[in-house]
Design a protein around this motif. Structure first.
Motif, PDB file in Angstrom:
ATOM      1  N   PHE B 199       0.845  -1.161  -0.008  1.00 14.12           N
ATOM      2  CA  PHE B 199       0.211   0.149  -0.127  1.00 14.12           C
ATOM      3  C   PHE B 199       0.765   1.170   0.165  1.00 14.12           C
ATOM      4  O   PHE B 199       1.719   1.255   0.781  1.00 14.12           O
ATOM      5  CB  PHE B 199      -0.947  -0.019   1.191  1.00 14.12           C
ATOM      6  CG  PHE B 199      -1.914   1.251   1.474  1.00 14.12           C
ATOM      7  CD1 PHE B 199      -3.149   1.050   0.586  1.00 14.12           C
ATOM      8  CD2 PHE B 199      -1.402   2.377   2.031  1.00 14.12           C
ATOM      9  CE1 PHE B 199      -4.019   2.161   0.890  1.00 14.12           C
ATOM     10  CE2 PHE B 199      -2.412   3.427   1.954  1.00 14.12           C
ATOM     11  CZ  PHE B 199      -3.756   3.472   1.360  1.00 14.12           C
ATOM     12  N   THR B 200       0.511   2.200  -0.900  1.00 12.31           N
ATOM     13  CA  THR B 200       1.450   3.388  -0.877  1.00 12.31           C
ATOM     14  C   THR B 200       0.303   4.275  -0.830  1.00 12.31           C
ATOM     15  O   THR B 200      -0.693   4.694  -1.371  1.00 12.31           O
ATOM     16  CB  THR B 200       1.885   3.467  -2.349  1.00 12.31           C
ATOM     17  OG1 THR B 200       2.764   2.568  -2.507  1.00 12.31           O
ATOM     18  CG2 THR B 200       2.836   4.744  -2.468  1.00 12.31           C
ATOM     19  N   ALA B 201       0.730   5.422   0.229  1.00 13.07           N
ATOM     20  CA  ALA B 201      -0.053   6.488   0.717  1.00 13.07           C
ATOM     21  C   ALA B 201       0.079   7.638  -0.526  1.00 13.07           C
ATOM     22  O   ALA B 201       1.190   7.974  -0.663  1.00 13.07           O
ATOM     23  CB  ALA B 201       0.089   7.101   1.885  1.00 13.07           C
ATOM     24  N   VAL B 202      -1.110   7.971  -0.962  1.00 15.82           N
ATOM     25  CA  VAL B 202      -0.925   9.249  -1.872  1.00 15.82           C
ATOM     26  C   VAL B 202      -2.221  10.230  -1.416  1.00 15.82           C
ATOM     27  O   VAL B 202      -3.407   9.697  -1.449  1.00 15.82           O
ATOM     28  CB  VAL B 202      -1.262   9.047  -3.338  1.00 15.82           C
ATOM     29  CG1 VAL B 202      -0.772  10.361  -4.138  1.00 15.82           C
ATOM     30  CG2 VAL B 202      -0.343   8.190  -3.741  1.00 15.82           C
ATOM     31  N   GLU B 203      -1.944  11.147  -0.684  1.00 20.72           N
ATOM     32  CA  GLU B 203      -3.020  11.697   0.352  1.00 20.72           C
ATOM     33  C   GLU B 203      -3.677  12.864  -0.567  1.00 20.72           C
ATOM     34  O   GLU B 203      -4.097  13.804   0.085  1.00 20.72           O
ATOM     35  CB  GLU B 203      -2.292  12.470   1.486  1.00 20.72           C
ATOM     36  CG  GLU B 203      -1.342  11.337   2.295  1.00 20.72           C
ATOM     37  CD  GLU B 203      -2.039  10.400   3.110  1.00 20.72           C
ATOM     38  OE1 GLU B 203      -3.404  10.555   3.283  1.00 20.72           O
ATOM     39  OE2 GLU B 203      -1.438   9.546   3.715  1.00 20.72           O
ATOM     40  N   ASP B 204      -4.108  12.660  -1.863  1.00 20.50           N
ATOM     41  CA  ASP B 204      -4.802  13.617  -2.380  1.00 20.50           C
ATOM     42  C   ASP B 204      -6.429  13.278  -2.855  1.00 20.50           C
ATOM     43  O   ASP B 204      -6.741  13.899  -3.862  1.00 20.50           O
ATOM     44  CB  ASP B 204      -4.075  14.608  -3.530  1.00 20.50           C
ATOM     45  CG  ASP B 204      -3.751  13.572  -4.813  1.00 20.50           C
ATOM     46  OD1 ASP B 204      -4.004  12.502  -4.719  1.00 20.50           O
ATOM     47  OD2 ASP B 204      -3.712  14.214  -5.717  1.00 20.50           O
ATOM     48  N   PRO B 208      -5.029  14.538  -8.742  1.00 19.55           N
ATOM     49  CA  PRO B 208      -4.100  14.612  -9.965  1.00 19.55           C
ATOM     50  C   PRO B 208      -2.691  13.735  -9.566  1.00 19.55           C
ATOM     51  O   PRO B 208      -2.169  13.027 -10.219  1.00 19.55           O
ATOM     52  CB  PRO B 208      -3.487  16.031 -10.284  1.00 19.55           C
ATOM     53  CG  PRO B 208      -4.175  16.729  -9.347  1.00 19.55           C
ATOM     54  CD  PRO B 208      -5.343  16.026  -8.530  1.00 19.55           C
ATOM     55  N   LEU B 209      -2.215  13.744  -8.181  1.00 22.48           N
ATOM     56  CA  LEU B 209      -1.208  12.808  -7.824  1.00 22.48           C
ATOM     57  C   LEU B 209      -1.369  11.391  -7.814  1.00 22.48           C
ATOM     58  O   LEU B 209      -0.664  10.627  -8.260  1.00 22.48           O
ATOM     59  CB  LEU B 209      -0.523  13.253  -6.251  1.00 22.48           C
ATOM     60  CG  LEU B 209       0.054  14.699  -6.202  1.00 22.48           C
ATOM     61  CD1 LEU B 209       0.149  15.073  -4.796  1.00 22.48           C
ATOM     62  CD2 LEU B 209       1.363  14.516  -7.052  1.00 22.48           C
ATOM     63  N   LYS B 212      -1.610  10.310 -11.499  1.00 23.59           N
ATOM     64  CA  LYS B 212      -0.185  10.428 -12.119  1.00 23.59           C
ATOM     65  C   LYS B 212       0.473   8.962 -11.477  1.00 23.59           C
ATOM     66  O   LYS B 212       1.193   8.419 -12.339  1.00 23.59           O
ATOM     67  CB  LYS B 212       0.589  11.630 -11.326  1.00 23.59           C
ATOM     68  CG  LYS B 212       2.304  11.531 -11.605  1.00 23.59           C
ATOM     69  CD  LYS B 212       2.453  12.184 -12.936  1.00 23.59           C
ATOM     70  CE  LYS B 212       3.985  12.007 -13.048  1.00 23.59           C
ATOM     71  NZ  LYS B 212       4.634  12.232 -14.341  1.00 23.59           N
ATOM     72  N   ALA B 213       0.309   8.581 -10.090  1.00 23.50           N
ATOM     73  CA  ALA B 213       0.973   7.386  -9.772  1.00 23.50           C
ATOM     74  C   ALA B 213       0.379   6.114 -10.470  1.00 23.50           C
ATOM     75  O   ALA B 213       1.039   5.187 -10.873  1.00 23.50           O
ATOM     76  CB  ALA B 213       0.686   7.451  -8.348  1.00 23.50           C
ATOM     77  N   ASP B 216       1.659   6.187 -14.314  1.00 25.90           N
ATOM     78  CA  ASP B 216       3.197   5.902 -14.120  1.00 25.90           C
ATOM     79  C   ASP B 216       3.427   4.325 -13.802  1.00 25.90           C
ATOM     80  O   ASP B 216       4.682   3.831 -13.758  1.00 25.90           O
ATOM     81  CB  ASP B 216       3.879   6.675 -13.006  1.00 25.90           C
ATOM     82  CG  ASP B 216       3.846   8.059 -13.603  1.00 25.90           C
ATOM     83  OD1 ASP B 216       3.761   8.533 -14.587  1.00 25.90           O
ATOM     84  OD2 ASP B 216       4.508   8.780 -12.610  1.00 25.90           O
ATOM     85  N   THR B 218       3.180   3.014 -10.705  1.00 28.86           N
ATOM     86  CA  THR B 218       3.922   3.151  -9.422  1.00 28.86           C
ATOM     87  C   THR B 218       2.745   2.188  -8.676  1.00 28.86           C
ATOM     88  O   THR B 218       2.983   1.881  -7.574  1.00 28.86           O
ATOM     89  CB  THR B 218       4.078   4.651  -9.000  1.00 28.86           C
ATOM     90  OG1 THR B 218       4.504   5.428  -9.781  1.00 28.86           O
ATOM     91  CG2 THR B 218       4.997   4.628  -7.613  1.00 28.86           C
ATOM     92  N   ILE B 219       1.607   2.765  -8.824  1.00 29.42           N
ATOM     93  CA  ILE B 219       0.382   1.991  -8.097  1.00 29.42           C
ATOM     94  C   ILE B 219      -0.371   1.179  -9.157  1.00 29.42           C
ATOM     95  O   ILE B 219      -0.266   1.852 -10.347  1.00 29.42           O
ATOM     96  CB  ILE B 219      -0.488   2.720  -7.037  1.00 29.42           C
ATOM     97  CG1 ILE B 219      -1.114   4.037  -7.921  1.00 29.42           C
ATOM     98  CG2 ILE B 219       0.355   3.226  -5.971  1.00 29.42           C
ATOM     99  CD1 ILE B 219      -2.030   4.620  -7.151  1.00 29.42           C
TER     100      ILE B 219
END
Lengths: 250, 308
Positions: B199-204, B208-209, B212-213, B216, B218-219
């Motif tokens: 699990f990768t946190a992306v807090e938005d 858009p972040l 993007k992940a 890409d 990444t997730i």
């Protein structure tokens, strides 16, 4: 009992210690980010600061510029950078390097500026080259102030590295973000306490370093003219060499 | 003699005493307690989540109520549900745009499935006494498990269950609270046997972040709200949810008892007019054209003849 107690209880709960989500991993991530940031920022800011301090040129431009950069909101910078380089380690590192540079830069050039001009003239008079003046006079005498700059930069970076989790770089910020989103205040407080403890440890280490790096000659001179001696008077105290020593001992 | 050594000890002592006083201040009581909760009969407090789409709906409510002569105090951009729901219960906020399923699940975590109507009637029962919900809108903004079109094609993904076709490790990304939600990675594992590698946190909040992940790689899997214009704009697929892992999330105003019959009528008219397409296109105006929520709300209200 109360929130503060629950925060500490959260930290001491063994269930939160190990594994990918554990406190150990988060602290290592946090310190890893801080270390990488400080190394990069130092490589940029120290040579630049020495150049400014030695030549005395470009100071006003750099002061204005680094003052302006200090005002950049780090979360915004992180988001902007992450939108181009992707989430992860890189974006927060770049943003925090931008945050760390002004303090280190100020420490580097003010360390040089604090050196008594007479000392430098004397060095030149005994035949030292410019290079020798920098490496043997200005750098050692300026070290305490440089370490002071590194110290405050590290403090800022440790505190602000909590934002790294916003773009998936982990660190202690996770506890704060996740605690806030789920109303888990003990977790949030635990994250804050851990950040505070890291900051205090870094302060203690830097304070030891700062004291141990005062050159032997300065210490000897200080011992010959101990604190409280009246001969110097207030004018001496405000002189550059006094402020250097004060900076070293604080 | 006041030597430097003593001075330092005194200074350290002062810092410690100060810290203890400051921290003990933190320790007592609720840090979010509102000390000056006023209650004039005239002013209605409208709240919104920290989410642009929710703010647009809150702004629509506010403008329509203002047009009818109410004084509105806008308290927008309040964090997550766990933060604002107690405020609504205490009567500090009078009108709040909510989502039927998510709200129900917050009140009663045992609820796991249901149609829009079932969810709505369960919600009416689950609400605490001080609160009520008005009519729900057709517009809904649901959680979803979202992947890229390319990832979906590669593993022939259509619904959430088909995620078990995926042979590479799946990293889930999103707000850190996603990890502990009832529909989170654990549910995927339990219900569909999907192995989640990390699990990768992306807090938005699926912004858009997060996109993007995902793009890409990444997730590979994230939660994006179905009314987000980012889904179409970035070639993403919200996986179908035939088993109702996510509850239907129709927009519904949650109101306190300070909302009188006239205000109730105004809010119900808005819900009747608010369609799913309207919501997506208003969201797109906010994201793509950077219009303010005031502008978007006024335009929608005028279009639907709700500013009388």
């Amino acid at each position: 009992m109360n929130l503060l107690f629950e925060g500490f209880a959260w930290i001491f709960d063994p269930a939160h210690h190990g594994g990918d989500e554990g406190i150990g991993t988060r602290i290592l991530q946090h310190l890893g980010i801080t270390l990488v940031v400080m190394v990069i920022a130092s490589l940029i800011a120290i040579p630049l600061g020495y150049l400014i301090g030695h030549t005395g040129r470009g100071r006003s431009v750099v002061v204005a510029l680094s003052g302006g950069v200090r005002a950049l909101p780090t979360l915004g910078v992180i988001s902007l950078i992450a939108l181009s380089v992707g989430i992860g380690f890189t974006a927060p590192v770049i943003a925090l390097v931008i945050l760390a540079i002004p303090s280190i830069l100020a420490g580097a050039y003010s360390g040089f500026e604090a050196v008594d001009r007479r000392t430098i003239d004397a060095a030149r008079a005994v035949g030292m080259t410019e290079g020798q003046i920098v490496t043997r006079v200005e750098v050692p005498l300026g070290l305490p102030l440089l370490i002071g700059g590194l110290r405050s930069a590290t403090l800022q970076v440790i505190a602000t590295a909590t934002l790294a989790d916003y773009v998936g770089a982990g660190g202690l910020g996770r506890y704060i973000f996740s605690g806030q989103a789920t109303n888990d205040y003990p977790q949030m407080l635990a994250g804050s306490i851990l950040v505070i403890m890291l900051a205090l440890v870094s302060e203690a280490l830097f304070s030891l370093l700062q004291r141990s790096l005062v050159p032997a000659g300065v210490v000897a001179a200080e011992q010959r003219q101990p604190d409280g001696e009246t001969s110097g008077g207030p004018t001496r105290k405000s002189g550059p060499r006094r402020s250097l020593i004060a900076g070293a001992r604080r | 003699m006041f030597t430097a050594g003593k001075g330092r000890r005194v200074a350290i002592g002062a810092v410690v005493v100060g810290a203890v006083i400051a921290l003990s201040g933190c320790a007592s009581g609720d840090p979010l307690a509102d000390e000056n909760s006023s209650s004039d009969g005239e002013t209605l407090v409208v709240g919104s989540q920290q989410y642009y789409s929710n703010e647009i709906v809150a702004e629509i409510y506010s403008q329509a109520l203002e047009n009818a002569g109410y004084t509105i105090d806008r308290q927008f951009q309040i964090g997550a549900r766990e933060v604002y729901l107690p405020e609504v219960e205490e009567g500090n906020i009078d009108v709040f745009p909510e989502y039927t399923g998510s709200l129900l699940q917050a009140l009663d975590p045992s609820v796991t499935s249901g149609t829009s109507d079932e969810v709505y009637s369960q919600l009416v029962e689950a609400l605490p006494e001080e609160l009520s919900v008005l009519d729900p809108a057709e517009a809904s903004d649901q959680n979803s498990w979202t992947v890229t079109q390319a990832f979906a094609d590669q593993y022939d993904l259509t619904d959430i269950a088909s995620l078990s076709n995926v042979t590479e490790p799946i990293t889930v990304g999103g707000n850190s609270e996603l990890q502990t939600r009832p529909y989170g990675p654990d549910a995927l594992q339990e219900l569909y046997g999907v192995t989640v590698a990390g699990f990768t946190a992306v807090e938005d909040s699926g912004g858009p972040l997060t996109v993007k992940a995902l793009v890409d790689n990444t997730i590979q899997l994230t939660n994006i709200y179905t009314a987000s214009p980012l889904i179409e704009a970035n070639d993403l697929i919200a996986l179908e949810d035939p088993d109702g892992l996510f509850l239907p999330d129709n927009i519904v105003p949650v109101v306190s008892d300070k909302v009188d019959a006239d205000a109730t009528d105004i809010l119900n008219e808005i819900s009747a007019a608010l369609s799913a397409e309207d919501l997506v296109s208003m969201n797109a105006e906010s994201v793509d054209e950077q219009k303010s929520s005031e502008e978007i709300a006024t335009a929608w209200l005028t279009e639907n003849d709700l500013l009388g």
